[in-house]
Design a protein around this motif. Structure first.
Motif, PDB file in Angstrom:
ATOM      1  N   SER A  22       0.814  -1.213   0.000  1.00 29.70           N
ATOM      2  CA  SER A  22       0.000   0.000   0.000  1.00 29.70           C
ATOM      3  C   SER A  22       0.845   1.259   0.000  1.00 29.70           C
ATOM      4  N   THR A  23       1.969   1.257   0.727  1.00 28.89           N
ATOM      5  CA  THR A  23       2.799   2.461   0.775  1.00 28.89           C
ATOM      6  C   THR A  23       3.638   2.624  -0.483  1.00 28.89           C
ATOM      7  N   VAL A  24       4.036   1.514  -1.092  1.00 26.11           N
ATOM      8  CA  VAL A  24       4.800   1.596  -2.343  1.00 26.11           C
ATOM      9  C   VAL A  24       3.949   2.213  -3.438  1.00 26.11           C
ATOM     10  N   ILE A  25       2.717   1.791  -3.563  1.00 36.01           N
ATOM     11  CA  ILE A  25       1.865   2.285  -4.643  1.00 36.01           C
ATOM     12  C   ILE A  25       1.512   3.753  -4.438  1.00 36.01           C
ATOM     13  N   ALA A  26       1.402   4.196  -3.173  1.00 39.51           N
ATOM     14  CA  ALA A  26       1.069   5.596  -2.919  1.00 39.51           C
ATOM     15  C   ALA A  26       2.124   6.525  -3.500  1.00 39.51           C
ATOM     16  N   THR A  27       3.396   6.150  -3.346  1.00 38.33           N
ATOM     17  CA  THR A  27       4.479   6.971  -3.883  1.00 38.33           C
ATOM     18  C   THR A  27       4.505   6.944  -5.406  1.00 38.33           C
ATOM     19  N   SER A  28       4.028   5.870  -6.006  1.00 32.95           N
ATOM     20  CA  SER A  28       4.148   5.681  -7.455  1.00 32.95           C
ATOM     21  C   SER A  28       2.904   6.085  -8.234  1.00 32.95           C
ATOM     22  N   LEU A  29       1.888   6.627  -7.562  1.00 30.29           N
ATOM     23  CA  LEU A  29       0.632   6.939  -8.242  1.00 30.29           C
ATOM     24  C   LEU A  29       0.800   7.858  -9.455  1.00 30.29           C
ATOM     25  N   PRO A  30       1.557   8.967  -9.349  1.00 31.34           N
ATOM     26  CA  PRO A  30       1.700   9.818 -10.549  1.00 31.34           C
ATOM     27  C   PRO A  30       2.309   9.074 -11.730  1.00 31.34           C
ATOM     28  N   ALA A  31       3.319   8.231 -11.479  1.00 29.50           N
ATOM     29  CA  ALA A  31       3.960   7.485 -12.559  1.00 29.50           C
ATOM     30  C   ALA A  31       3.011   6.449 -13.151  1.00 29.50           C
ATOM     31  N   ILE A  32       2.239   5.779 -12.300  1.00 28.20           N
ATOM     32  CA  ILE A  32       1.271   4.789 -12.788  1.00 28.20           C
ATOM     33  C   ILE A  32       0.208   5.490 -13.639  1.00 28.20           C
ATOM     34  N   GLY A 150       9.567   2.281  -3.292  1.00 29.85           N
ATOM     35  CA  GLY A 150       8.688   2.538  -4.424  1.00 29.85           C
ATOM     36  C   GLY A 150       9.197   3.681  -5.285  1.00 29.85           C
ATOM     37  N   GLY A 151       9.691   4.737  -4.628  1.00 30.11           N
ATOM     38  CA  GLY A 151      10.237   5.847  -5.382  1.00 30.11           C
ATOM     39  C   GLY A 151      11.476   5.466  -6.170  1.00 30.11           C
ATOM     40  N   PHE A 152      12.340   4.651  -5.564  1.00 28.61           N
ATOM     41  CA  PHE A 152      13.562   4.217  -6.239  1.00 28.61           C
ATOM     42  C   PHE A 152      13.231   3.359  -7.459  1.00 28.61           C
ATOM     43  N   ILE A 153      12.325   2.382  -7.263  1.00 27.87           N
ATOM     44  CA  ILE A 153      11.960   1.491  -8.367  1.00 27.87           C
ATOM     45  C   ILE A 153      11.291   2.282  -9.490  1.00 27.87           C
ATOM     46  N   THR A 154      10.379   3.186  -9.116  1.00 25.06           N
ATOM     47  CA  THR A 154       9.651   3.954 -10.122  1.00 25.06           C
ATOM     48  C   THR A 154      10.567   4.917 -10.873  1.00 25.06           C
ATOM     49  N   THR A 155      11.508   5.536 -10.143  1.00 27.78           N
ATOM     50  CA  THR A 155      12.394   6.525 -10.765  1.00 27.78           C
ATOM     51  C   THR A 155      13.422   5.872 -11.676  1.00 27.78           C
ATOM     52  N   TYR A 156      13.986   4.753 -11.247  1.00 25.99           N
ATOM     53  CA  TYR A 156      15.125   4.181 -11.966  1.00 25.99           C
ATOM     54  C   TYR A 156      14.807   2.892 -12.732  1.00 25.99           C
ATOM     55  N   PHE A 157      13.627   2.307 -12.483  1.00 30.17           N
ATOM     56  CA  PHE A 157      13.257   1.080 -13.187  1.00 30.17           C
ATOM     57  C   PHE A 157      11.847   1.218 -13.754  1.00 30.17           C
ATOM     58  N   ASP A 158      10.908   0.444 -13.250  1.00 33.13           N
ATOM     59  CA  ASP A 158       9.529   0.474 -13.729  1.00 33.13           C
ATOM     60  C   ASP A 158       8.615   0.201 -12.542  1.00 33.13           C
ATOM     61  N   GLY A 288       3.159  19.192  -6.533  1.00 34.13           N
ATOM     62  CA  GLY A 288       3.257  20.543  -6.006  1.00 34.13           C
ATOM     63  C   GLY A 288       4.680  21.018  -5.802  1.00 34.13           C
ATOM     64  N   PHE A 289       5.563  20.093  -5.362  1.00 34.46           N
ATOM     65  CA  PHE A 289       6.950  20.464  -5.104  1.00 34.46           C
ATOM     66  C   PHE A 289       7.859  20.144  -6.284  1.00 34.46           C
ATOM     67  N   GLY A 290       7.386  19.291  -7.209  1.00 32.27           N
ATOM     68  CA  GLY A 290       8.202  18.914  -8.352  1.00 32.27           C
ATOM     69  C   GLY A 290       9.291  17.901  -8.043  1.00 32.27           C
ATOM     70  N   LEU A 291       9.140  17.114  -6.967  1.00 35.02           N
ATOM     71  CA  LEU A 291      10.146  16.129  -6.599  1.00 35.02           C
ATOM     72  C   LEU A 291       9.968  14.850  -7.405  1.00 35.02           C
ATOM     73  N   THR A 292      11.028  14.085  -7.531  1.00 33.08           N
ATOM     74  CA  THR A 292      10.947  12.763  -8.154  1.00 33.08           C
ATOM     75  C   THR A 292      10.276  11.800  -7.183  1.00 33.08           C
ATOM     76  N   PRO A 293       9.749  10.667  -7.660  1.00 31.37           N
ATOM     77  CA  PRO A 293       9.182   9.678  -6.741  1.00 31.37           C
ATOM     78  C   PRO A 293      10.170   9.228  -5.674  1.00 31.37           C
TER      79      PRO A 293
END
Length: 477
Positions: A22-32, A150-158, A288-293
């Motif tokens: 649940s916490t991994v997907i929350a961070t990855s919602l914009p990418a998904i 989740g942010g690491f996987i989404t940013t650098y992988f899939d 809002g802040f423009g940060l990466t996952p």
């Protein structure tokens, strides 16, 4: 003894898998959302559908555990959850993704409540607070690792790999459950309340999913309101059904126990505020802040780190001050830390953001541990399976409602402004709204007697009159 010591750890591993997901997907919602070509707010359906599935199927978990044995149900639940994870990673459209999240929820609905039931039936009441606190320490590693992982996987992988990591964990869980989980079951199990299951399922899904549909531009508001109305009618019929049915699937007689009422119904308002955070915070940091996952995850993990710190101090705090005082004072403090999110700005030092999230996680986790323990203070062992099912349903409904409320506020703000985009001030309003809902739970806690849960807190008080249990109050007829 070795097996008895491993049981809490095995249950905690199941909770770890669920919390990590649940916490991994929350961070990855914009990418998904970008990959599936959907609006980010529309991805609230991915969160609410999973929580909704939990709420619908959890009521049956207690009966299935009593009828078929806790080990059998626990093991099957892990398999279903793992299969749902695999399919989520293979999804290529929002409808498919939502459907597979529902399958995941079916597994989670049986997995965690049944595991908690095993603990509650094997641990003495005076040790429940410590057991529940220590039980969740390994499980809290999910929220700690989830956002940065989740942010690491989404940013650098899939993003799809965030679901595939559940597969080896699920395999290990099945092996350990087969070997160490006791096959606890009841000898005299009443018939399954199929009518109650249908009415409660339709009612809960209508209410929660209807609120989630509000703000979906693909669905007319009248349709969403019709779904909510249908859910409300079904729940009305369920209440009537439960009052004339012995052993209804959701035992409303449990609400006559003051500690259960406050620990479940009262705490639901607080969980609405908390349920919005995993949805609001990553969206605000990324949109809002423009940060990466990955950067977003490295900040939001502080909440779970604060929660872990609390687990070492929960029992002494409750023992010193008592349940009522802790719940009342801590509710106000924790709700205040939710509202602090409205003050977050991109130019603030990250150390300040992390510090606020760390402290907020501490106080929120103290509230959860206190209400979770208090809920079962005066519940008989015979009614424990029904109590855990009821409490778990209330918890999932309130969390999913929190996501729906937060999304509705965000969509309402951008519609009111008319430009179709999310601004940072929109998130500020959402944080304030959900914090006000959370603090309202204090009115349930102030009504508790001063010695509420004294046996669990191990405080020296005058002997209280025996608490009524569902058996002593008779059936719902």
């Amino acid at each position: 003894m070795r097996a008895e010591r491993l049981v809490p750890l095995i249950v905690a591993c199941a909770l770890f898998m669920e919390q990590l997901d649940s916490t991994v997907i929350a961070t990855s919602l914009p990418a998904i959302a970008a990959d599936l070509q959907e609006d980010p707010i529309s991805l609230k359906l991915a969160l609410t559908s999973y929580l909704l599935s939990l709420a619908v199927f959890i009521p049956a978990s207690g009966w299935f555990a009593d009828r078929f044995g806790s080990r059998t149900v626990f093991r099957a639940a892990i398999v279903i959850f793992t299969a749902g994870s695999l399919l989520c990673g293979l999804a290529h459209s929002l409808p498919d993704f939502v459907a597979f999240r529902i399958l995941q929820g079916m597994g989670g609905a049986m997995m965690v409540p049944v595991g908690r039931l095993v603990i509650l039936r094997t641990v003495p009441k005076e040790e429940i607070v410590s057991a529940l606190a220590w039980l969740t320490i390994p499980a809290l590693m999910g929220p700690v690792l989830g956002p940065p992982l989740g942010g690491f996987i989404t940013t650098y992988f899939d993003w799809r790999y965030i679901f595939f990591i559940n597969i080896p964990i699920g395999f290990i869980g099945v092996v350990l459950a087969t070997r160490f989980i006791p096959d606890i079951r009841e000898e005299d199990v009443p018939p399954f309340d199929m009518r109650g299951m249908g009415l409660s399922g339709i009612g809960l899904s209508g209410l929660v999913f209807g609120f989630a549909l509000l703000g979906q531009h693909a669905v007319a508001p009248s349709i969403a309101l019709a779904v909510i109305a249908a859910g409300a009618v079904a729940m009305g019929f369920y209440v009537r059904h439960a009052r004339h049915t012995e052993r209804a699937i959701l035992d409303l007689d449990l609400l006559k126990i003051p500690t259960f009422f406050a620990g479940v119904i009262g705490a639901s308002l607080f969980r609405i505020g908390i349920g919005a955070l995993p949805f609001l915070l990553p969206l605000m940091l990324q949109l809002g802040f423009g940060l990466t996952p990955f950067a977003s995850g490295m900040i939001t993990f502080a909440s779970a780190a604060g929660a872990m710190t609390m687990k070492f101090t929960a029992a002494p705090i409750i023992r010193t001050f008592g349940f009522r005082r802790v719940l009342v004072v801590n509710c106000v403090i924790a709700s205040g830390f939710i509202a602090i999110g409205a003050l977050f700005r991109p130019d603030m030092p990250y150390l300040v953001l992390v510090g606020a999230l760390l402290l907020g996680g501490f106080f929120r986790s103290l509230q959860f541990t206190s209400t979770n323990a208090l809920s079962y203070a005066d519940v008989s062992n015979e009614a424990m399976s029904r109590a855990t099912s009821f409490a778990s349903v209330a918890q999932q409904v309130s969390i999913s409602t929190g996501v729906a409320v937060a999304a509705l506020v965000l969509d309402g703000m951008r519609s009111w402004r008319g430009d179709g985009t999310l601004h940072l001030d929109d998130f500020s309003v959402a944080f304030i709204v959900v914090s006000l809902i959370a603090v309202c739970s204090v009115f349930f806690f102030v009504r508790l007697p001063a010695d509420a849960g004294a046996e669990l807190a191990q405080r020296r008080t005058k002997p209280a009159a025996p608490a009524e249990t569902p058996n002593e109050m008779g059936s719902a007829a």
